[in-house]
Design a protein around this motif. Structure first.
Motif, short mmCIF file in Angstrom:
data_model
loop_
_atom_site.label_atom_id
_atom_site.label_comp_id
_atom_site.label_asym_id
_atom_site.label_seq_id
_atom_site.Cartn_x
_atom_site.Cartn_y
_atom_site.Cartn_z
N ALA A 53 0.82 -1.21 0.00
CA ALA A 53 0.00 0.00 0.00
C ALA A 53 0.86 1.26 0.00
CB ALA A 53 -0.93 0.00 1.22
N TRP A 54 0.31 2.31 -0.59
CA TRP A 54 0.98 3.61 -0.62
C TRP A 54 -0.06 4.71 -0.43
CZ3 TRP A 54 -1.23 6.43 -4.48
CH2 TRP A 54 -1.75 5.73 -5.58
N ILE A 55 0.45 5.89 -0.09
CA ILE A 55 -0.41 7.06 0.12
C ILE A 55 0.25 8.26 -0.55
CG2 ILE A 55 -1.23 8.71 1.85
CD1 ILE A 55 -1.74 6.36 3.70
N GLU A 56 -0.55 9.06 -1.23
CA GLU A 56 -0.06 10.30 -1.84
C GLU A 56 -0.83 11.48 -1.25
OE1 GLU A 56 0.85 12.30 -6.22
OE2 GLU A 56 -0.21 10.40 -6.08
N CYS A 57 -0.10 12.55 -0.94
CA CYS A 57 -0.73 13.75 -0.39
C CYS A 57 -1.20 14.63 -1.54
CB CYS A 57 0.26 14.51 0.49
SG CYS A 57 0.82 13.56 1.93
N VAL A 58 -2.50 14.82 -1.63
CA VAL A 58 -3.11 15.63 -2.70
C VAL A 58 -3.95 16.72 -2.04
CG1 VAL A 58 -4.62 15.63 -4.70
CG2 VAL A 58 -3.17 13.64 -4.23
N GLY A 64 -5.11 7.05 -0.83
CA GLY A 64 -4.45 5.75 -0.77
C GLY A 64 -4.57 4.94 -2.05
N GLY A 65 -3.66 4.00 -2.22
CA GLY A 65 -3.68 3.08 -3.35
C GLY A 65 -2.90 1.83 -2.99
N SER A 66 -2.91 0.84 -3.85
CA SER A 66 -2.19 -0.40 -3.56
C SER A 66 -1.62 -0.99 -4.84
CB SER A 66 -3.10 -1.41 -2.86
OG SER A 66 -4.20 -1.75 -3.68
N CYS A 67 -0.59 -1.80 -4.68
CA CYS A 67 0.05 -2.48 -5.81
C CYS A 67 -0.71 -3.77 -6.13
CB CYS A 67 1.49 -2.82 -5.46
SG CYS A 67 2.51 -1.41 -4.98
N ASP A 68 -0.48 -4.30 -7.31
CA ASP A 68 -1.09 -5.57 -7.71
C ASP A 68 -0.52 -6.71 -6.87
OD1 ASP A 68 -2.56 -4.26 -9.66
OD2 ASP A 68 -1.03 -4.59 -11.23
N ASP A 69 -1.18 -7.85 -6.91
CA ASP A 69 -0.71 -9.04 -6.19
C ASP A 69 0.71 -9.38 -6.61
OD1 ASP A 69 -3.14 -9.22 -4.97
OD2 ASP A 69 -3.92 -10.81 -6.26
N LEU A 81 7.17 -2.71 -7.05
CA LEU A 81 8.20 -3.63 -7.54
C LEU A 81 7.87 -5.04 -7.05
CD1 LEU A 81 11.40 -1.51 -6.75
CD2 LEU A 81 10.19 -1.67 -8.92
N PRO A 82 8.44 -6.07 -7.68
CA PRO A 82 8.20 -7.44 -7.19
C PRO A 82 8.52 -7.54 -5.70
CG PRO A 82 9.31 -7.49 -9.31
CD PRO A 82 9.27 -6.05 -8.89
N GLU A 98 0.86 -14.97 3.29
CA GLU A 98 -0.42 -15.66 3.10
C GLU A 98 -0.66 -16.66 4.23
OE1 GLU A 98 -3.99 -16.16 1.16
OE2 GLU A 98 -2.39 -14.73 0.69
N THR A 99 0.31 -17.57 4.45
CA THR A 99 0.23 -18.56 5.53
C THR A 99 1.63 -18.84 6.04
OG1 THR A 99 -1.72 -19.61 4.53
CG2 THR A 99 -0.54 -20.87 6.19
N GLY A 100 1.82 -18.77 7.36
CA GLY A 100 3.14 -19.02 7.94
C GLY A 100 3.37 -18.15 9.17
#
Length: 349
Positions: A53-58, A64-69, A81-82, A98-100
């Motif tokens: 997740a990331w946040i940009e000040c506007v 807020g926004g998020s990266c793909d899986d 990035l990976p 995920e699990t662990g």
């Protein structure tokens, strides 16, 4: 019995009694609204509650926004990035698992069992610490807590200025994981909108004025005179006797292009007429790079100014003189008191 269940059974034997609690609300001091009020608009940062997740000040507000899986947000490149290439320090240890098992970022002896990215907390018994490499609790396992996930140096990229919300002229900046703390020179305030120091009248800052500084007889021999602040070329104090009979110092600052002079009980004069042992860039470089004469060099060199401070120096070529009024090197002989090598020049301290 699968390997995860076996590992949990082993941990139960080592730990004795495991303190379990389902993580409903992850501990975090993270306040994106506050941070966005203290940094330049457009600043992009990690959201420490999740690795992707990331946040940009506007317009001063957090978006807020998020990266793909399979991707995590990298604060330095400001991109997704990976996940295996990004070091993530999250206040939610199960955000990227995920699990662990995952270590508690706030405690050496704490850990989480993660399932479907939801965490159940366990705690090693006294004298044992969690080993994130083997997922075991080991006696006296060496542990040095990493960076606090809520630290601004885990959230903001290096080089981003952040206003000190407890101090109108204070600012902080992260560099290589370390917090650099400083204040604007003289009586300047830090402007979070533009990320620079500026005159107090140009900066919106609600604060409580500190009590006036008390003066000693040497600093203020009498009431009603002006004296230098002894830390900047343009700062001064007015000596004033309060109703209690104490001599106090009331701060002031000379306007742009003027420095303080002790002559005639104190006055502000053109800066090229004053020899000053402090940074002569105090007024310069807030909108673009500007230059100032150097003290005691015969007016041959110059300081390169940015945001009121000297960032480098240079010398005019071919024996030329530097003129800070015209901002150029010239064949004309320059004899400003600011850069003269004479001991008889006016001293601003």
């Amino acid at each position: 019995m699968n390997s995860i269940t076996s590992k949990l059974k082993i941990l139960q034997l080592v730990l004795g009694v495991i303190l379990l609690c389902v993580v409903q609300n992850v501990r975090s001091d993270f306040d994106p609204k506050l941070i966005c009020s203290l940094v330049v608009d457009g600043t992009k940062m990690n959201d420490p509650r999740a690795c992707n997740a990331w946040i940009e000040c506007v317009d001063g507000k957090p978006i807020g926004g998020s990266c793909d899986d399979g991707f995590s947000y990298d604060r330095e490149s400001k991109s997704c990035l990976p996940s295996d290439t990004v070091k993530c320090i999250s206040s939610d240890p199960c955000a990227g698992v995920e699990t662990g098992f995952a270590a508690d970022p706030y405690s050496c002896n704490g850990y989480y069992y993660c399932k479907n990215s939801k965490g159940t907390r366990g705690e090693c018994k006294e004298g044992y610490n969690f080993n994130p490499g083997t997922f075991d609790c080991l006696r006296n396992f060496p542990c040095t807590l990493g960076m606090d996930p809520d630290s601004i140096c885990n959230i903001l990229p290096d080089g981003v200025f952040i206003k000190d919300h407890t101090n109108c002229n204070g600012w902080q900046m992260c560099w290589k994981g370390n917090v650099i703390t400083d204040t604007c020179s003289g009586t300047f305030f830090f402007d979070p909108v533009h990320g620079k120091c500026d005159y107090p009248q140009n900066v919106e800052c609600v604060h409580t004025e500190p009590p006036p500084l008390k003066a000693d007889p040497v600093s203020c021999p009498q009431s009603g005179i002006f004296v230098p602040d002894k830390q900047s070329c343009n700062g001064y104090f007015y000596c004033h006797e309060n109703p209690e009979g104490d001599m106090v110092l009331l701060p002031g600052i000379c306007h742009e292009s003027r420095f303080f002079s002790i002559e005639n009980h104190g006055s502000c004069v053109r800066q090229e007429k004053i020899h000053c042992p402090y940074d002569r860039c105090v007024h310069l470089g807030f909108t673009n790079i500007e230059l100032a004469n150097l003290s005691d060099d015969g007016c041959r060199g110059y300081a390169i100014c940015q945001d009121g401070k000297t960032i480098d120096t240079g010398t005019c070529p071919d024996g030329e003189y530097f003129d800070e009024v015209s901002q150029r090197c010239t064949n004309e002989v320059i004899t400003y008191a600011a850069c003269a090598q004479s001991k008889e020049t006016t001293i601003a301290s």
